[in-house]
Design a protein around this motif. Structure first.
Motif, mmCIF file in Angstrom:
data_model
loop_
_atom_site.group_PDB
_atom_site.id
_atom_site.type_symbol
_atom_site.label_atom_id
_atom_site.label_comp_id
_atom_site.label_asym_id
_atom_site.label_seq_id
_atom_site.Cartn_x
_atom_site.Cartn_y
_atom_site.Cartn_z
ATOM 1 N N GLN A 3 10.728 -1.433 -9.732
ATOM 2 C CA GLN A 3 11.729 -1.132 -8.714
ATOM 3 C C GLN A 3 11.108 -0.994 -7.321
ATOM 4 O O GLN A 3 11.788 -1.234 -6.326
ATOM 5 N N TYR A 4 9.833 -0.598 -7.263
ATOM 6 C CA TYR A 4 9.211 -0.293 -5.977
ATOM 7 C C TYR A 4 7.872 -1.007 -5.823
ATOM 8 O O TYR A 4 7.127 -1.160 -6.791
ATOM 9 N N LEU A 46 12.392 -5.791 -5.039
ATOM 10 C CA LEU A 46 11.776 -4.477 -5.039
ATOM 11 C C LEU A 46 11.992 -3.765 -3.707
ATOM 12 O O LEU A 46 12.038 -4.398 -2.663
ATOM 13 N N MET A 47 12.124 -2.454 -3.777
ATOM 14 C CA MET A 47 12.162 -1.636 -2.569
ATOM 15 C C MET A 47 10.727 -1.438 -2.102
ATOM 16 O O MET A 47 9.868 -1.028 -2.880
ATOM 17 N N GLN A 49 7.686 0.209 0.156
ATOM 18 C CA GLN A 49 7.244 1.409 0.852
ATOM 19 C C GLN A 49 5.901 1.109 1.519
ATOM 20 O O GLN A 49 4.926 0.795 0.825
ATOM 21 N N HIS A 70 12.873 -1.194 4.149
ATOM 22 C CA HIS A 70 11.671 -0.530 3.675
ATOM 23 C C HIS A 70 11.717 0.955 4.004
ATOM 24 O O HIS A 70 12.624 1.432 4.685
ATOM 25 N N THR A 187 6.730 1.210 -10.481
ATOM 26 C CA THR A 187 6.068 1.102 -9.182
ATOM 27 C C THR A 187 4.693 0.470 -9.324
ATOM 28 O O THR A 187 3.956 0.781 -10.250
#
Length: 310
Positions: A3-4, A46-47, A49, A70, A187
């Motif tokens: 997801q991340y 995907l998110m 960061q 982001h 992640t």
């Protein structure tokens, strides 16, 4: 399911978790690697960061970063989504910005009453104890007292009309299932060298410990071991707020899916303190009506209860 995607923008990017980043020599991620990483995140839905160093990036980098939705994790309180503090001072109100305070156990034990002033200025504070694996039986007793003191602080704030979140106390009150960090499962991390890692800690420990790269894709060995259902202790546990740090797991038990005694006891001390805080707040009115009370347990380390799981 991923997801991340965490992207470290520089070798000196701030740590926001248990690991230490002692690197002082800048190695900025190449702009083309950054673009490829963003493209990978878009393709995989995907998110992203971005984790920043303590200096401002050039306009060229800023434009590339702003080309995708982001979150920014920074040690600088400007244009930030998560602010990382390595010192116990917060000069301005940042009500809408989550704060991460990294601290040693010794410093936390000595200064925990100062958290009240930080909690008055922010909506959410995450306290990360950077040496949790060194806890002793004496430390457990001290931490229990610290949590009792913080329970009183939060109760006073809640009764006074403020409702700040403090991860080590309020998260468990609001959760109905595990909410772990998810490294290696939900992640992954992209480092400045263009390679993927389970999390930033694995990169800073050993650059050779990668799980793939942008050219060839991901290749996580035994990836099922990063999932909760393959964690023999954690899947039976209800200390839902525990981050179940896979890096600490491997460091202390040599197994990514098995936490240390220290990590488990600390999580259960927090769990029990959360139960007490929930009871205290509910004496003053309706609070989280859909959430059940947190039941008492006879143990602090779930490993002691393993025979009842079979």
């Amino acid at each position: 399911m991923l997801q991340y995607l965490i992207i470290l923008l520089d070798d000196t990017s701030t740590s926001f978790c248990h690991y230490e980043n002692t690197r002082t020599e800048h190695r900025l991620i190449p702009i083309e690697t950054l673009k490829q990483g963003i493209r990978f995140g878009m393709v995989e839905n995907l998110m992203i960061q971005f984790v920043y160093p303590d200096y401002e990036l050039s306009k060229e980098y800023a434009e590339v970063i702003e080309s995708i939705d982001h979150s920014k994790i920074k040690p600088i309180a400007t244009d930030v989504d998560v602010l990382v503090l390595n010192e116990w001072t917060l000069s301005t109100d940042v009500e809408d910005i989550p704060i991460v305070l990294r601290t040693s156990k010794k410093e936390l034990f000595a200064r925990y009453r100062e958290l009240e002033e930080i909690l008055k200025k922010c909506q959410r504070l995450n306290v990360v104890i950077t040496d949790v694996e060194t806890f002793t039986e004496e430390d457990f007793n001290t931490y229990k007292e610290v949590l009792t003191g913080l329970t009183e602080t939060l109760k006073t704030l809640y009764v006074g009309g403020k409702a700040p979140q403090l991860n080590i106390l309020t998260d468990r009150m609001m959760l109905k299932e595990m909410n772990n960090c998810g490294a290696g499962d939900t992640t992954i991390t992209l480092a400045p060298n263009g390679k993927f890692y389970v999390c930033p800690a694995f990169y800073y420990d050993d650059e050779a410990d990668s799980i793939g790269d942008l050219e060839h894709g991901l290749g996580i060995k035994n990836k099922q071991l990063y999932k909760l259902e393959y964690a023999p202790i954690c899947r039976h546990c209800d200390a839902y707020q525990c981050k179940r740090c896979v890096w600490l797991n491997r460091k202390t038990t040599l197994e990514v899916n098995t936490p240390s005694h220290e990590q488990c006891v600390v999580a259960h001390l927090e769990r029990n303190a959360s139960a007490e805080l929930l009871k205290c707040i509910r004496k003053h009115g309706v609070f989280l009506p859909d959430q059940e009370e947190i039941k008492e347990t006879e143990y602090l380390d779930p490993f002691e209860n393993r025979e009842k799981w079979q």
